[in-house]
Write a protein that holds these residues in place. Sequence first.
Motif, PDB file in Angstrom:
ATOM      1  N   ALA A  66      13.790   6.549  27.046  1.00  0.00           N
ATOM      2  CA  ALA A  66      14.197   5.743  25.893  1.00  0.00           C
ATOM      3  C   ALA A  66      13.178   4.646  25.605  1.00  0.00           C
ATOM      4  O   ALA A  66      12.883   4.331  24.442  1.00  0.00           O
ATOM      5  N   HIS A  67      12.605   4.093  26.662  1.00  0.00           N
ATOM      6  CA  HIS A  67      11.589   3.052  26.476  1.00  0.00           C
ATOM      7  C   HIS A  67      10.350   3.624  25.795  1.00  0.00           C
ATOM      8  O   HIS A  67       9.800   2.996  24.880  1.00  0.00           O
ATOM      9  N   PHE A  68       9.912   4.810  26.223  1.00  0.00           N
ATOM     10  CA  PHE A  68       8.730   5.417  25.619  1.00  0.00           C
ATOM     11  C   PHE A  68       8.978   5.761  24.138  1.00  0.00           C
ATOM     12  O   PHE A  68       8.091   5.634  23.292  1.00  0.00           O
ATOM     13  N   LEU A  69      10.201   6.222  23.836  1.00  0.00           N
ATOM     14  CA  LEU A  69      10.525   6.522  22.440  1.00  0.00           C
ATOM     15  C   LEU A  69      10.494   5.256  21.584  1.00  0.00           C
ATOM     16  O   LEU A  69      10.129   5.292  20.399  1.00  0.00           O
ATOM     17  N   ALA A  70      10.871   4.129  22.193  1.00  0.00           N
ATOM     18  CA  ALA A  70      10.871   2.866  21.456  1.00  0.00           C
ATOM     19  C   ALA A  70       9.485   2.244  21.374  1.00  0.00           C
ATOM     20  O   ALA A  70       9.239   1.376  20.531  1.00  0.00           O
ATOM     21  N   HIS A  71       8.572   2.678  22.257  1.00  0.00           N
ATOM     22  CA  HIS A  71       7.214   2.119  22.290  1.00  0.00           C
ATOM     23  C   HIS A  71       6.202   3.263  22.344  1.00  0.00           C
ATOM     24  O   HIS A  71       5.513   3.453  23.339  1.00  0.00           O
ATOM     25  N   PRO A  72       6.112   4.064  21.296  1.00  0.00           N
ATOM     26  CA  PRO A  72       5.225   5.231  21.322  1.00  0.00           C
ATOM     27  C   PRO A  72       3.747   4.860  21.422  1.00  0.00           C
ATOM     28  O   PRO A  72       2.949   5.653  21.926  1.00  0.00           O
ATOM     29  N   PHE A  73       3.384   3.656  20.987  1.00  0.00           N
ATOM     30  CA  PHE A  73       1.980   3.271  21.007  1.00  0.00           C
ATOM     31  C   PHE A  73       1.447   3.235  22.444  1.00  0.00           C
ATOM     32  O   PHE A  73       0.330   3.679  22.709  1.00  0.00           O
ATOM     33  N   LYS A  74       2.270   2.706  23.373  1.00  0.00           N
ATOM     34  CA  LYS A  74       1.796   2.594  24.742  1.00  0.00           C
ATOM     35  C   LYS A  74       1.553   3.974  25.345  1.00  0.00           C
ATOM     36  O   LYS A  74       0.561   4.194  26.050  1.00  0.00           O
ATOM     37  N   VAL A 144       4.143   4.138  33.869  1.00  0.00           N
ATOM     38  CA  VAL A 144       5.541   3.841  34.184  1.00  0.00           C
ATOM     39  C   VAL A 144       5.713   2.491  34.865  1.00  0.00           C
ATOM     40  O   VAL A 144       6.845   2.071  35.124  1.00  0.00           O
ATOM     41  N   SER A 145       4.628   1.816  35.185  1.00  0.00           N
ATOM     42  CA  SER A 145       4.710   0.552  35.913  1.00  0.00           C
ATOM     43  C   SER A 145       4.861  -0.629  34.957  1.00  0.00           C
ATOM     44  O   SER A 145       4.284  -0.653  33.871  1.00  0.00           O
ATOM     45  N   ASP A 146       5.633  -1.585  35.419  1.00  0.00           N
ATOM     46  CA  ASP A 146       5.746  -2.877  34.725  1.00  0.00           C
ATOM     47  C   ASP A 146       6.085  -2.731  33.243  1.00  0.00           C
ATOM     48  O   ASP A 146       5.414  -3.287  32.368  1.00  0.00           O
ATOM     49  N   LEU A 147       7.129  -1.980  32.962  1.00  0.00           N
ATOM     50  CA  LEU A 147       7.549  -1.789  31.569  1.00  0.00           C
ATOM     51  C   LEU A 147       8.505  -2.900  31.155  1.00  0.00           C
ATOM     52  O   LEU A 147       9.430  -3.249  31.898  1.00  0.00           O
ATOM     53  N   GLU A 148       8.290  -3.439  30.002  1.00  0.00           N
ATOM     54  CA  GLU A 148       9.195  -4.453  29.480  1.00  0.00           C
ATOM     55  C   GLU A 148      10.517  -3.808  29.056  1.00  0.00           C
ATOM     56  O   GLU A 148      10.537  -2.737  28.465  1.00  0.00           O
ATOM     57  N   GLY A 149      11.588  -4.464  29.397  1.00  0.00           N
ATOM     58  CA  GLY A 149      12.895  -3.980  28.975  1.00  0.00           C
ATOM     59  C   GLY A 149      13.657  -3.231  30.049  1.00  0.00           C
ATOM     60  O   GLY A 149      14.866  -3.022  29.901  1.00  0.00           O
ATOM     61  N   LEU A 150      12.994  -2.810  31.141  1.00  0.00           N
ATOM     62  CA  LEU A 150      13.695  -2.148  32.236  1.00  0.00           C
ATOM     63  C   LEU A 150      14.114  -3.192  33.264  1.00  0.00           C
ATOM     64  O   LEU A 150      13.333  -4.088  33.601  1.00  0.00           O
ATOM     65  N   ASP A 151      15.345  -3.088  33.744  1.00  0.00           N
ATOM     66  CA  ASP A 151      15.767  -4.021  34.781  1.00  0.00           C
ATOM     67  C   ASP A 151      15.010  -3.726  36.071  1.00  0.00           C
ATOM     68  O   ASP A 151      14.509  -2.614  36.262  1.00  0.00           O
ATOM     69  N   PRO A 152      14.879  -4.702  36.975  1.00  0.00           N
ATOM     70  CA  PRO A 152      14.053  -4.531  38.168  1.00  0.00           C
ATOM     71  C   PRO A 152      14.446  -3.328  39.024  1.00  0.00           C
ATOM     72  O   PRO A 152      13.573  -2.621  39.544  1.00  0.00           O
ATOM     73  N   LEU A 153      15.741  -3.060  39.198  1.00  0.00           N
ATOM     74  CA  LEU A 153      16.159  -1.947  40.028  1.00  0.00           C
ATOM     75  C   LEU A 153      15.725  -0.618  39.413  1.00  0.00           C
ATOM     76  O   LEU A 153      15.207   0.266  40.108  1.00  0.00           O
ATOM     77  N   THR A 154      15.944  -0.465  38.097  1.00  0.00           N
ATOM     78  CA  THR A 154      15.517   0.765  37.425  1.00  0.00           C
ATOM     79  C   THR A 154      14.008   0.923  37.518  1.00  0.00           C
ATOM     80  O   THR A 154      13.491   2.021  37.752  1.00  0.00           O
ATOM     81  N   GLN A 155      13.268  -0.176  37.321  1.00  0.00           N
ATOM     82  CA  GLN A 155      11.814  -0.125  37.423  1.00  0.00           C
ATOM     83  C   GLN A 155      11.378   0.329  38.807  1.00  0.00           C
ATOM     84  O   GLN A 155      10.482   1.171  38.964  1.00  0.00           O
TER      85      GLN A 155
END
Length: 616
Positions: A66-74, A144-155
């Motif tokens: 879901a994060h990648f879909l919201a941030h396709p540029f990265k 997949v590292s240090d993505l904004e918006g993911l909680d620490p446990l999920t990260q």
Amino acid sequence: MTQAPKSVESPAASPADLANVANIYAEVAQRSARLLTRYLDRHARHGVSAASDDVGVAKAFMDLSAHFLAHPFKLAQTQMNMMWDYVSLWQHTSLKMLGVPVSPLATPDKGDKRFAHADWENNALFDFMKQSYLLSARHVHAAVSDLEGLDPLTQNKVNFFTRQYLNALSPSNFALSNPEVFRETLNTRGENLLRGFNNLLHDLEAGDGTLRIRMTDTQAFELGRNVATTPGKVVFQNELMQLIQYTPTTPSQYKRPLLIVPPWINKYYILDLREKNSLVKWATDQGHSVFIMSWVNPDARLAHKTFEDYLREGTLAALDAVCQISGEKEVNAAGYCLGGTLLMTTLAYLAATRDRRIASATFFTSLVDFSDPGELGVFVDESSVSALEKKMAERGFLEGSEMAGTFNLLRANDLIWSFVVNNYLMGKDPFPFDLLYWNSDSTRMPYAMHSFYLRKMYLENALRKAGGITLAGVKIDVAKVKVPCYFISTIEDHIAPWKTTYAGALLPRGPVRFVLGGSGHIAGIVNPPAANKYGYWTNESLPALADDFLAAATAHDGSWWTDWHQWLLALPAGNAQVPARVPGSGPLPVIEDAPGAFARFRLDLQRPVAHDSAPA
């Protein structure tokens, strides 16, 4: 120009070779038939249940998607960077095949043994596969590292399981892309793969359908003969533990006995593997009167045993017995890993009850503050613990192999994939190694105790809170602990991260010495002075931050054992001595020779047992 490895010409197979292959085929057929029969019988009786995602891996990666879909540029940027690296790699490989000296674009990390064979560097094809893998792994991990918006446990879960995926896909793990396996396959006409398949079936059979990778030759070791060899006697026992007293090797001993509390997640003899690296033997030779606890390997009958029982029937019972045997009112105590957590809990209990029998305490890589448990935290959240509790409730205990598998994942390349290559691709039997024999000697944990430990320590971090835990009617407060404490942690520890153990060292209010050793959770502790390895760092002050401690620390060569010994002797009355204490000469009679029945019981050498049976 480098060339691909060529087949080595060898004479035609002899009748003996053919007979050997035929025997392996026969053994493979027999094992396959037995495994298939067991599988069909098991599922005919119990049915097939859908696999559950107890650790929440699927949800973590859905959040990542879901994060990648919201941030396709990265994601597009990562793909573009990887494409340019591959263009550079093709150019690099072309030049290397033409004999032009070139520097590699990607190199393995220091200590990565997967690519140690010379062909990984000298052969252009294998060098390309290695660098292609390393570049891909680098970009995937970066994405997949240090993505904004993911909680620490999920990260943390995404990072951890992405690394497991990348480790599994290493070209070193496949026969055609591993140069050493490739050569062995050509030289043996594939017999190595046949032997490896037989080894695989053997491990599946030993695990009763679950893959239990052999790390060492378990037949090469015997407790009391070539591991756990320090002479001693079992002088006390109850349902949870046996207490071993070691035979003195000096005419006199220090007045205060030394009681060692090992973790019950493994067996005590990690501190007594063999004479040259045995902390037990070394301490005895220095003149200490050494006692060590050997925990039971529990079954369903002990499912009700709680953390409070491990306090009452464990450390407190052992303390009573040591004082009774020695006639002393004060002892020095030491705890390793989980044993250290229990020891600190015991100290807080004794402080609340005004019991001063423990004069000093030492903590080997022990967590008291669980605020950052490292990668183990990936396996300890509410959903994971709840799922684990359901399993434990059915059996009455946590199976030892399950816990061992979790710890092996923390160092998968060393403790899983290296053995997959050796055992299943090279077709070799594992090398006899005492440390790996101990590592595979897994232990169970009672349901009630382990549930309490996971929830109160990991989920709630309650031990660091005043009154966060109540045991035997006593509110536990580590801040009331005022006895001298010695903390030894290790800089590469992946089980008890040293910065977190440092945070725990700031909690007691008595004099504290913190020492940081080299290497990891095991090698950094089992580090005898004679080996002269790793070294350690000391700092006479305890700043609030671990990084500040290390920045101002003094480096020392050799083993922390000598520093610890001098610390013990420098304590008030720490140098006082008495005639040597011989096991059995006190008020408690000898029960049996060390290492004792509790340590000798080994799960992987037992047949599956009914839930109401006891350890032999």
